[in-house]
Scaffold this motif. Structure first.
Motif, mmCIF file in Angstrom:
data_model
loop_
_atom_site.group_PDB
_atom_site.id
_atom_site.type_symbol
_atom_site.label_atom_id
_atom_site.label_comp_id
_atom_site.label_asym_id
_atom_site.label_seq_id
_atom_site.Cartn_x
_atom_site.Cartn_y
_atom_site.Cartn_z
ATOM 1 N N SER A 121 -1.924 23.056 -0.057
ATOM 2 C CA SER A 121 -1.607 23.196 -1.480
ATOM 3 C C SER A 121 -1.659 21.838 -2.178
ATOM 4 O O SER A 121 -1.848 20.796 -1.546
ATOM 5 C CB SER A 121 -0.219 23.810 -1.653
ATOM 6 O OG SER A 121 0.788 22.851 -1.348
ATOM 7 N N LYS A 122 -1.442 21.869 -3.485
ATOM 8 C CA LYS A 122 -1.391 20.631 -4.260
ATOM 9 C C LYS A 122 -0.012 19.972 -4.189
ATOM 10 O O LYS A 122 0.149 18.819 -4.597
ATOM 11 C CB LYS A 122 -1.753 20.925 -5.725
ATOM 12 C CG LYS A 122 -3.202 21.361 -5.911
ATOM 13 C CD LYS A 122 -3.508 21.618 -7.379
ATOM 14 C CE LYS A 122 -4.958 22.037 -7.564
ATOM 15 N NZ LYS A 122 -5.276 22.299 -9.002
ATOM 16 N N GLN A 169 1.422 26.439 -5.343
ATOM 17 C CA GLN A 169 0.592 25.961 -6.448
ATOM 18 C C GLN A 169 1.355 26.077 -7.768
ATOM 19 O O GLN A 169 1.291 25.182 -8.622
ATOM 20 C CB GLN A 169 -0.717 26.760 -6.527
ATOM 21 C CG GLN A 169 -1.558 26.771 -5.256
ATOM 22 C CD GLN A 169 -2.173 25.426 -4.903
ATOM 23 O OE1 GLN A 169 -1.542 24.376 -5.022
ATOM 24 N NE2 GLN A 169 -3.407 25.460 -4.421
#
Length: 235
Positions: free
Chosen positions: A161-162, A201
């Motif tokens: 994920s970010k 996210q």
């Protein structure tokens, strides 16, 4: 008199036979021990000198075995007992040497059991803090008494994920197989059991959104909904 002599002769014969067989067995054992196809050296690399040496010593029972018959399972049964090891690669160097390249488990987090602290390795095993020297990297704390393999899975999802793993201060595991985590800024994020990547996210967007800057809890457990509150519950 003839019968007695015959018995003595048989006893003498069996005694000589026993000595010959014993001598031959000893010779065979020496031949096996010093044979050019028996393992006389096991090299271990991949970790610190001290840990390599400890692993090497644990494999002493495999010395002087025939290199053609020794296999990976013989090593695996011993190496699996070492929680520092994540994986290993074995290569035979004929006629009598074996080299083991070890991948040491990465240290992902810290947890506590029976008032003692442990690292959680990337292999899902607990590693005593005393076994690791000069490790200064800050790691999050995991509040869980088990399910460390589940934490490793969660870490892999976070990495996809970010959301930055280094921004997380602590993790909380629940019997319902669900995780919450608290950021370094004090925001508690409640994750759902499923669609964790999508929720992460969302969480990455929320943590920098001014609309949520005063919220202490972000609840993402309900699909397509964000519940934000200002109350923070201490675990």
């Amino acid at each position: 008199m003839l019968l007695l002599t015959d018995r003595k002769g048989k006893l003498f014969f069996y005694l000589i036979l026993f000595i010959l067989l014993s001598t031959q067995i000893t010779k065979n054992q020496n031949i096996i021990k010093h044979s050019t196809t028996t393992v006389n050296y096991i090299e271990v690399i991949g970790m610190s000198y001290e840990n390599n040496l400890k692993v090497s010593e644990s494999l002493n029972s495999l010395l002087f075995q025939n290199i053609f018959f020794i296999n990976k399972s013989d090593f695996h049964n011993i190496l699996k007992e070492n929680n520092l090891i994540e994986s290993f690669y074995i290569k035979k160097f004929y006629p009598n040497e074996v080299k083991i390249n070890i991948k040491q488990a990465n240290l992902l987090a810290i947890t506590s059991q029976n008032s003692k602290k442990f690292y959680i390795g990337s292999n899902g095993k607990l590693i005593s803090i005393d076994k690791i020297k000069n490790f200064n990297k800050k790691l999050p704390f995991v509040f869980s008494k088990s399910n460390y393999n589940e934490f490793v899975k969660l870490k892999k999802i976070i990495d996809k994920s970010k959301f930055q793993f280094k921004e997380i201060e602590s993790f909380y595991y629940f019997p319902s197989s669900r995780w919450d985590f608290k950021t370094n800024e004090g925001m508690l994020i409640k994750l759902p059991k499923k669609k964790i990547l999508e929720s992460l996210q969302f969480a990455d967007l929320i943590k920098t959104n001014v609309q949520f800057k005063n919220n202490k809890i972000i609840d993402l457990r309900i699909s397509d909904r964000i519940i934000a509150t200002n109350e923070w519950k201490k675990f």
